[in-house]
Motif scaffolding. Structure first.
Motif, PDB file in Angstrom:
ATOM      1  N   ASN A 239      10.934 -47.711 -17.059  1.00 43.94           N
ATOM      2  CA  ASN A 239      12.541 -48.192 -17.919  1.00 43.94           C
ATOM      3  C   ASN A 239      11.167 -46.623 -19.076  1.00 43.94           C
ATOM      4  N   ALA A 240       9.821 -46.870 -18.817  1.00 43.91           N
ATOM      5  CA  ALA A 240       9.555 -45.301 -19.927  1.00 43.91           C
ATOM      6  C   ALA A 240       8.774 -44.271 -18.867  1.00 43.91           C
ATOM      7  N   VAL A 241       8.622 -43.226 -19.762  1.00 41.91           N
ATOM      8  CA  VAL A 241       8.389 -42.424 -19.103  1.00 41.91           C
ATOM      9  C   VAL A 241       6.662 -43.307 -18.799  1.00 41.91           C
ATOM     10  N   ASP A 242       5.960 -43.827 -18.801  1.00 44.33           N
ATOM     11  CA  ASP A 242       4.707 -44.305 -18.796  1.00 44.33           C
ATOM     12  C   ASP A 242       4.078 -45.257 -19.770  1.00 44.33           C
ATOM     13  N   TYR A 243       3.756 -46.277 -19.304  1.00 41.10           N
ATOM     14  CA  TYR A 243       2.959 -47.277 -19.941  1.00 41.10           C
ATOM     15  C   TYR A 243       1.512 -47.186 -20.733  1.00 41.10           C
ATOM     16  N   LEU A 244       1.184 -47.960 -21.442  1.00 41.76           N
ATOM     17  CA  LEU A 244      -0.551 -47.637 -21.569  1.00 41.76           C
ATOM     18  C   LEU A 244      -0.741 -49.302 -22.139  1.00 41.76           C
ATOM     19  N   LEU A 245      -2.058 -49.546 -21.116  1.00 36.68           N
ATOM     20  CA  LEU A 245      -2.165 -50.789 -21.582  1.00 36.68           C
ATOM     21  C   LEU A 245      -3.177 -51.076 -22.502  1.00 36.68           C
ATOM     22  N   LYS A 246      -3.028 -52.209 -23.580  1.00 35.42           N
ATOM     23  CA  LYS A 246      -3.471 -51.733 -24.990  1.00 35.42           C
ATOM     24  C   LYS A 246      -5.124 -52.272 -24.682  1.00 35.42           C
ATOM     25  N   PRO A 247      -7.094 -52.254 -24.842  1.00 35.93           N
ATOM     26  CA  PRO A 247      -6.863 -50.884 -25.707  1.00 35.93           C
ATOM     27  C   PRO A 247      -6.607 -49.604 -25.470  1.00 35.93           C
ATOM     28  N   VAL A 248      -6.161 -48.645 -25.713  1.00 29.66           N
ATOM     29  CA  VAL A 248      -5.762 -47.462 -24.786  1.00 29.66           C
ATOM     30  C   VAL A 248      -6.986 -47.216 -25.227  1.00 29.66           C
ATOM     31  N   ARG A 249      -6.823 -45.988 -23.855  1.00 34.97           N
ATOM     32  CA  ARG A 249      -8.271 -45.151 -23.217  1.00 34.97           C
ATOM     33  C   ARG A 249      -7.416 -43.063 -23.178  1.00 34.97           C
ATOM     34  N   ALA A 250      -7.902 -42.671 -24.410  1.00 37.09           N
ATOM     35  CA  ALA A 250      -7.761 -41.345 -24.203  1.00 37.09           C
ATOM     36  C   ALA A 250      -7.518 -40.621 -23.230  1.00 37.09           C
ATOM     37  N   GLU A 251      -8.229 -40.472 -22.285  1.00 41.65           N
ATOM     38  CA  GLU A 251      -7.561 -40.050 -20.503  1.00 41.65           C
ATOM     39  C   GLU A 251      -6.021 -40.674 -19.733  1.00 41.65           C
ATOM     40  N   ARG A 252      -5.622 -41.411 -20.584  1.00 43.50           N
ATOM     41  CA  ARG A 252      -5.053 -42.213 -20.358  1.00 43.50           C
ATOM     42  C   ARG A 252      -3.595 -41.743 -20.865  1.00 43.50           C
ATOM     43  N   LEU A 253      -3.857 -41.990 -22.059  1.00 46.60           N
ATOM     44  CA  LEU A 253      -3.140 -41.596 -23.110  1.00 46.60           C
ATOM     45  C   LEU A 253      -2.349 -40.081 -22.375  1.00 46.60           C
ATOM     46  N   LEU A 254      -3.200 -38.702 -22.246  1.00 52.02           N
ATOM     47  CA  LEU A 254      -3.059 -37.367 -21.903  1.00 52.02           C
ATOM     48  C   LEU A 254      -2.373 -37.361 -20.997  1.00 52.02           C
ATOM     49  N   ALA A 255      -2.816 -38.208 -20.086  1.00 51.53           N
ATOM     50  CA  ALA A 255      -1.775 -38.312 -18.618  1.00 51.53           C
ATOM     51  C   ALA A 255      -0.367 -38.273 -18.860  1.00 51.53           C
ATOM     52  N   ALA A 256      -0.441 -39.465 -20.108  1.00 53.40           N
ATOM     53  CA  ALA A 256       0.548 -39.513 -19.878  1.00 53.40           C
ATOM     54  C   ALA A 256       1.534 -38.610 -20.959  1.00 53.40           C
ATOM     55  N   LEU A 257       1.358 -38.446 -22.150  1.00 57.35           N
ATOM     56  CA  LEU A 257       2.317 -36.455 -23.125  1.00 57.35           C
ATOM     57  C   LEU A 257       2.227 -35.516 -21.653  1.00 57.35           C
ATOM     58  N   GLU A 258       1.130 -35.300 -20.568  1.00 57.72           N
ATOM     59  CA  GLU A 258       1.482 -34.539 -19.574  1.00 57.72           C
ATOM     60  C   GLU A 258       2.652 -35.074 -18.693  1.00 57.72           C
ATOM     61  N   LYS A 259       2.753 -35.900 -18.419  1.00 60.26           N
ATOM     62  CA  LYS A 259       4.208 -37.485 -18.423  1.00 60.26           C
ATOM     63  C   LYS A 259       5.736 -36.308 -18.848  1.00 60.26           C
ATOM     64  N   ALA A 260       4.701 -37.134 -20.770  1.00 58.64           N
ATOM     65  CA  ALA A 260       6.338 -36.753 -21.103  1.00 58.64           C
ATOM     66  C   ALA A 260       6.934 -35.322 -21.250  1.00 58.64           C
TER      67      ALA A 260
END
Length: 266
Positions: free
Chosen positions: A111-132
């Motif tokens: 249901n989303a481009v990606d999901y990030l488990l808290k605490p959010v990590r910088a490398e996961r956030l970057l990967a999610a934004l790339e998908k976006a």
């Protein structure tokens, strides 16, 4: 030209981001992480909201490229927000930020481009934004609604009404009845009527505890019922339902007459 390029190099315009979380520290952490990855992904936080309703109000004034949204929030949670985002003229990419464990996250993946488990990590956030950046159209709205209902144990809190290019949100708690007319369903609140892109069957399945079928074309809120009276003449209505605070009467079919009277007593 190098084979590998960062997002920032490929797109000089920063991605506009809206952060939605009911906890201020969580919003602050996401801001810090976005700053940390600026060299690889240029973003600009254009706003914050502490629930889905506030997020939608913001998005009606200013469109964004990405929404970072928590799941559990008051007034409107992240899953219901996801369904309403699909109805915007320019739906943003949605990235869930959640404290749910892996079992629940398997469902969010749909249901989303990606999901990030808290605490959010910088490398996961970057990967999610790339998908976006490269996202494809999201899933059907009904899939989002069904998942949200399964997880929260109830239906949506608000229903979308598209009126003159605007998205209006109709609180389900204020709806006295739904009435079908040709292709559309009208929701009646104490103030006015709203035309919805819904079906009575879908609404009946989503809100079985709150609304009762009176007739093939009418669902009524249990709390709105004031009483019943028999129809004086033969016609489409075997009887009529009387409403609290509203002058109109709603038709009750012969098949539903005894059923709805018993339900109303309970």
């Amino acid at each position: 030209m190098p084979a590998q390029q960062t997002i920032a190099t490929m797109s000089p315009e920063p991605m506009r981001v809206l952060i939605v979380d009911d906890e201020a520290p969580a919003r602050a952490r996401l801001r810090v992480l976005l700053e940390d990855i600026q060299a690889d992904c240029s973003t600009r936080v254009v706003g914050e909201a502490d629930n889905g309703l506030a997020a939608l109000a913001f998005l009606q004034q200013e469109p964004v490229d990405v929404v970072l949204a928590d799941i559990h929030m008051p007034r409107m949670d992240g899953l219901e927000l996801a369904g309403h985002l699909e109805g915007l003229p320019l739906p943003p990419a949605l990235i869930f930020t959640t404290a749910y464990d892996n079992h629940a996250v398997q469902a969010f993946e749909l249901n989303a481009v990606d999901y990030l488990l808290k605490p959010v990590r910088a490398e996961r956030l970057l990967a999610a934004l790339e998908k976006a950046r490269q996202r494809q159209p999201g899933p059907a709205r009904q899939k989002l609604e069904a998942l949200g209902q399964q997880l929260r144990g109830s239906g949506r809190t608000h229903l979308p009404c598209h009126e003159r290019g605007r998205l209006l949100l109709v609180p389900v708690a204020e709806v006295a009845y739904f009435k079908a007319d040709l292709k559309y369903v009208t929701a009646r609140t104490p103030e006015r009527e709203y035309v919805l892109d819904e079906t009575l069957t879908h609404l009946e399945e989503e809100f079985p505890e709150s609304f009762i079928r009176l007739h093939r074309a009418v669902l009524v809120a249990r709390r709105a019922l004031a009483g019943f009276e028999r129809a004086q003449e033969e016609g489409d209505a075997y009887g009529w339902a009387l409403l609290r605070g509203l002058p109109e009467k709603l038709p009750v079919s012969r098949r539903q007459w005894s059923v709805v009277r018993e339900i109303a007593k309970g």
